[in-house]
Design an enzyme around this catalytic site. Sequence first.
Site, short mmCIF file in Angstrom:
data_model
loop_
_atom_site.label_atom_id
_atom_site.label_comp_id
_atom_site.label_asym_id
_atom_site.label_seq_id
_atom_site.Cartn_x
_atom_site.Cartn_y
_atom_site.Cartn_z
N GLY A 197 -2.03 0.42 9.67
CA GLY A 197 -2.69 1.13 8.56
C GLY A 197 -3.81 1.10 8.90
N GLU A 212 -7.50 13.11 -1.13
CA GLU A 212 -7.12 13.40 0.57
C GLU A 212 -6.30 12.40 0.72
OE1 GLU A 212 -10.02 16.05 1.93
OE2 GLU A 212 -8.58 17.19 2.63
N GLY A 262 -5.78 0.07 18.14
CA GLY A 262 -4.55 -0.26 17.55
C GLY A 262 -4.08 1.52 16.42
N LYS A 298 0.53 -1.06 0.14
CA LYS A 298 0.20 -0.06 -0.14
C LYS A 298 0.89 1.63 -0.26
CE LYS A 298 -4.15 -1.53 2.09
NZ LYS A 298 -5.30 -1.99 3.10
P1 NDP Z 1 -1.26 -3.63 10.96
O1 NDP Z 1 -0.27 -4.49 11.03
O2 NDP Z 1 -0.55 -2.16 10.53
O3 NDP Z 1 -1.26 -3.24 12.35
C1 NDP Z 1 -0.80 -4.07 13.40
C2 NDP Z 1 -1.60 -2.71 14.68
O4 NDP Z 1 -2.22 -4.56 15.63
C3 NDP Z 1 -0.55 -2.10 15.74
O5 NDP Z 1 -1.72 -0.95 15.79
C4 NDP Z 1 -0.49 -3.93 16.47
O6 NDP Z 1 0.33 -2.37 17.87
C5 NDP Z 1 -1.84 -4.19 16.18
N1 NDP Z 1 -2.02 -5.25 16.99
C6 NDP Z 1 -1.15 -6.06 16.52
N2 NDP Z 1 -1.43 -7.62 17.79
C7 NDP Z 1 -1.15 -7.13 18.80
C8 NDP Z 1 -1.29 -8.11 20.44
N3 NDP Z 1 -1.05 -9.29 20.07
N4 NDP Z 1 -2.17 -7.18 20.75
C9 NDP Z 1 -1.90 -5.92 21.14
N5 NDP Z 1 -2.18 -4.80 19.69
C10 NDP Z 1 -1.68 -5.46 18.70
O7 NDP Z 1 -2.02 -3.87 10.11
P2 NDP Z 1 -3.53 -3.45 9.34
O8 NDP Z 1 -3.90 -2.36 10.07
O9 NDP Z 1 -2.99 -3.44 7.85
O10 NDP Z 1 -4.79 -4.37 9.59
C11 NDP Z 1 -5.13 -4.51 11.32
C12 NDP Z 1 -6.69 -5.68 11.02
O11 NDP Z 1 -7.25 -4.71 9.90
C13 NDP Z 1 -6.10 -6.49 10.45
O12 NDP Z 1 -6.92 -8.09 11.14
C14 NDP Z 1 -6.41 -6.82 9.08
O13 NDP Z 1 -7.10 -7.75 8.79
C15 NDP Z 1 -8.10 -5.99 9.38
N6 NDP Z 1 -8.44 -4.97 7.71
C16 NDP Z 1 -8.93 -5.56 7.31
C17 NDP Z 1 -10.09 -4.71 6.51
C18 NDP Z 1 -10.52 -5.26 5.62
O14 NDP Z 1 -12.02 -4.88 4.31
N7 NDP Z 1 -11.85 -5.82 6.61
C19 NDP Z 1 -8.71 -4.09 5.28
C20 NDP Z 1 -7.35 -3.52 6.17
C21 NDP Z 1 -7.33 -4.13 7.14
P3 NDP Z 1 1.44 -2.10 17.39
O15 NDP Z 1 2.11 -0.81 16.88
O16 NDP Z 1 1.65 -1.75 19.32
O17 NDP Z 1 2.97 -3.04 17.13
#
Ligand code: NDP
Length: 273
Positions: free
Chosen positions: A130, A78, A127, A66
């Site tokens: 992204g 934006e 969270g 992305k």
């Molecule tokens: P990222 O890898 O960018 O971010 C992951 C986030 O999860 C971070 O804030 C991380 O915290 C946190 N995290 C991971 N594991 C844990 C844990 N065990 N305990 C607490 N916090 C945790 O992922 P994305 O933002 O891209 O995706 C997040 C979710 O959204 C995923 O499940 C993805 O499948 C879903 N998604 C769904 C979409 C849809 O169309 N339905 C589209 C895009 C995403 P830290 O910063 O502290 O590491």
Amino acid sequence: MTDRYAVVGNPITHSKSPQIHMAFAAQTGQDIDYGKLESPIDGFAATANAFRVQGGLGLNVTVPFKLDALAYADEAGEAARLCGAANALKFEGERVLAENFDGLGLCRDVVHNLGHRLSGQRVLILGAGGATRGMLLPFLAQQPASLVIANRSLDKAQELVELAAAHGDAQACGYEDLGNDVFDLVFNATSASLFGQTLPIPHSIYAPDALAYDLVYGKGLTPFLKEAQVAGVRHIADGVGMLVEQAAEAFAWWRGLRPATEAVIRELTVPLV
Ligand code: NDP
């Protein structure tokens, strides 16, 4: 002539995008072909270039490309600029346009499909990755009463609050700070559910009639949603509607007409049990 589109990612075999877009095309009578492209991790631009040479008109972009997709574009909307990432590209001659429809798709699912308001509501996002970045602009545009971003790493949540500051107020906190406030809408935008992990959040965060929404899809009742039920939350949802709605936004951007989403969401829904 059949117009070509595709989703690019690595890995990509799991992607539902071809199924979704071909269903939209059948429904709206559009003559398109929609495939899957697995790009080498360091080869996004070459993969996109080759697709364009073959006449490709647009790409959906998923993990981990992305950021590359935004860098590849000449112009970006934006939401894509604010979150620093694009999940859709459109090729118009030599020009490459980028958008990010994830947050908009989520808003549409919450408001149009699930019948909840964002405006005037107390919203908590868990969270700060992204997906949360993509939610900032569309969520703030709905003017919630408050928007709190809680993350394991507090500095990342703070960074997003600063990023969004020009568009509205948000607050950052850690999970240990939750418990004194209640929320009408709680979104799990962490990837914890992908690994079957629970989050350390108190049951007391849920207002009566709250919605608990896990962005992950296809996993059934995730630990987050199960905990919400234990806390007495009656409205729960996963991210299947978000997935289909962001696809519908891309389809409308490419083809100039918006498909109906209800039947496609139903087809892809895994029961929350
Ligand atoms: P990222 O890898 O960018 O971010 C992951 C986030 O999860 C971070 O804030 C991380 O915290 C946190 N995290 C991971 N594991 C844990 C844990 N065990 N305990 C607490 N916090 C945790 O992922 P994305 O933002 O891209 O995706 C997040 C979710 O959204 C995923 O499940 C993805 O499948 C879903 N998604 C769904 C979409 C849809 O169309 N339905 C589209 C895009 C995403 P830290 O910063 O502290 O590491």
